[in-house]
Design an enzyme around this catalytic site. Structure first.
Site, short mmCIF file in Angstrom:
data_model
loop_
_atom_site.label_atom_id
_atom_site.label_comp_id
_atom_site.label_asym_id
_atom_site.label_seq_id
_atom_site.Cartn_x
_atom_site.Cartn_y
_atom_site.Cartn_z
N ASP A 25 -10.12 -6.03 -3.75
CA ASP A 25 -9.51 -4.83 -3.18
C ASP A 25 -10.32 -3.62 -3.66
O ASP A 25 -10.35 -3.32 -4.85
CB ASP A 25 -8.06 -4.72 -3.66
CG ASP A 25 -7.28 -3.62 -2.98
OD1 ASP A 25 -7.91 -2.71 -2.40
OD2 ASP A 25 -6.04 -3.64 -3.04
N SER A 67 0.83 -1.19 0.00
CA SER A 67 0.00 0.00 0.00
C SER A 67 0.87 1.26 0.00
O SER A 67 1.65 1.47 -0.92
CB SER A 67 -0.95 -0.04 1.20
OG SER A 67 -1.94 0.96 1.10
N HIS A 114 -7.51 -5.63 0.05
CA HIS A 114 -6.33 -4.78 0.24
C HIS A 114 -5.40 -5.27 1.34
O HIS A 114 -4.18 -5.18 1.23
CB HIS A 114 -6.77 -3.34 0.54
CG HIS A 114 -5.67 -2.34 0.45
ND1 HIS A 114 -5.04 -2.01 -0.73
CD2 HIS A 114 -5.07 -1.59 1.41
CE1 HIS A 114 -4.11 -1.11 -0.51
NE2 HIS A 114 -4.10 -0.83 0.78
#
Length: 400
Positions: free
Chosen positions: A337, A162, A369
């Protein structure tokens, strides 16, 4: 007497729910959690060019090739030590002989010190400098150089989840010379382009900041960061997650997406036991990228942009500047996600020179995610391949 008996039972239940801890990892810091799995851990420090002291967790493997892992937003190095040795990437890398380092972004609990600024007394200036552009230009170079200087290698491997992927993507555009210090970059759900994000939580926050003048209220009351640091509140949340896990699942999935099959529900209290602070300017920067559909620097407004950038608009990060003969990318992204969606990953891949790709981007249809770091089968679908790819790399050991 009956009332007294009921009261005693209630107090006993409250005591056990608050103080009896069947999940000891909740109370452990990063090194305690790692050592409890019989792996080595130490907390190192290095100082950036602009004065931030960055904490680096180290799973030592003397002589091993160095690998640096970097966490996402609202997290710290603990995110890599959520499950068990057979499941977490850090243990698989260490077992394969790698010297493993875990970065902690400026402003997190392991990287809050500064040579002159204080997060409380110099709140505005301190937290403005915790925005991700600063982390890319200062934190990553400082940590990379520290690791290479202390291991005798010319290059290292990098895994970013991320926001950890965002940082590396910015670094490679702003300081292309680091492309020759990072041989393989594994981008797990990289939020570079985020115009199509479907996260209800992100969309809700975005609307609140734009339409309810929340930013003006933050400025009025001197609020420059958001986070849950109160230990009592953290305890309350973890207890709620133990007794009513669906509540916490819903909160997590509102941000990240749904995937019950790859989520260890019994460890949800551990997953949410290390909440971090988010700087307001960092949040605003991310939302600017959502609203503009562009991967660019922070937009201060035309007048201040001219002062800072020499132009009225905020410059874009130019991915074409990344050398094609340097760092190679491995990209993983998921179908469940809702934060980093396939359309935006496709945009990233199109913007990159095909020669920087180590392999074709890998799409995992069921991954959300957070599955990339917390998923119980991330080892099977990602980590084993990452370890194999890293083992093939030349890290350029310097003879002494």
């Amino acid at each position: 007497m009956k009332v007294l008996s009921i009261l005693v039972v209630l107090l006993t239940l409250i005591y056990f729910s608050l103080f009896r801890n069947p999940l000891p990892d909740i109370q452990r810091n990063v090194c305690e959690r790692i050592r409890s799995k019989n792996y080595p851990c130490e907390l190192l420090n290095t100082t950036t060019e602009d004065g931030f002291v960055i904490g680096i967790h180290h799973l030592s493997n003397p002589g091993g090739k160095p690998i640096l892992l970097w966490h996402g937003m609202l997290q710290n190095a603990a995110t890599w030590a959520m499950n068990f040795p057979s499941q977490d990437l850090i243990y698989l890398l260490h077992d394969a002989g790698f010297d493993v380092y875990l970065g902690n972004a400026r402003g997190t609990i392991y990287s809050q010190k500064h040579n002159s600024l204080d997060p409380k007394n110099d709140s505005k200036e301190y937290w403005e400098r915790c925005e991700f552009d600063y982390g890319s230009r200062y934190d990553l170079p400082a940590v990379i150089d520290y690791i290479l200087e202390n291991t005798g290698y010319q290059k290292l491997g990098y895994v970013g989840h991320s926001r950890g992927s965002t940082l590396m993507s910015v670094l490679l555009t702003e300081k292309p010379e680091y492309s020759y210090k990072v041989n393989l970059y594994v981008a797990l759900s990289p939020p570079v382009f985020v115009a199509n994000t479907k996260s209800p939580a992100i969309r809700l926050i975005n609307q609140a900041l734009k339409n309810l003048y929340v930013n003006d209220l933050f400025s009025l009351f001197g609020v420059h960061s958001l986070g849950i640091k109160n230990p009592v509140l953290i305890k309350m949340f973890t207890e709620v997650c133990k007794t009513t896990p669906i509540v916490c699942e819903f909160a997590v999935f509102m941000f990240a997406g749904w995937d019950f099959d790859n989520f260890n529900r019994t460890r949800i209290p551990i997953y949410i036991s290390n909440p971090e602070t988010i700087p307001i300017q960092d949040l605003n920067h991310g939302l600017q990228c959502v609203n503009k559909g562009l991967f660019g620097k922070y937009d201060f407004g035309s007048e201040k942009n001219i002062e800072i950038y020499g132009q009225a608009t905020a410059p874009l990060y130019d991915l074409s500047k990344i050398p094609h003969d340097g760092t190679k990318w491995m990209i993983y992204y998921g179908g469940n996600d809702i934060m980093v969606v396939p359309e935006d990953v496709d945009t990233l891949v199109k913007e990159l020179d095909p020669r920087v790709l180590y392999s074709k981007p890998i799409f995992l249809p069921k991954f959300s995610h957070l599955d990339f770091v917390w998923g119980t089968n991330a080892n099977k679908f990602i980590y084993y391949d990452v370890v194999k790819a890293m083992l093939k790399q030349d890290f350029g050991k310097i003879s002494k």
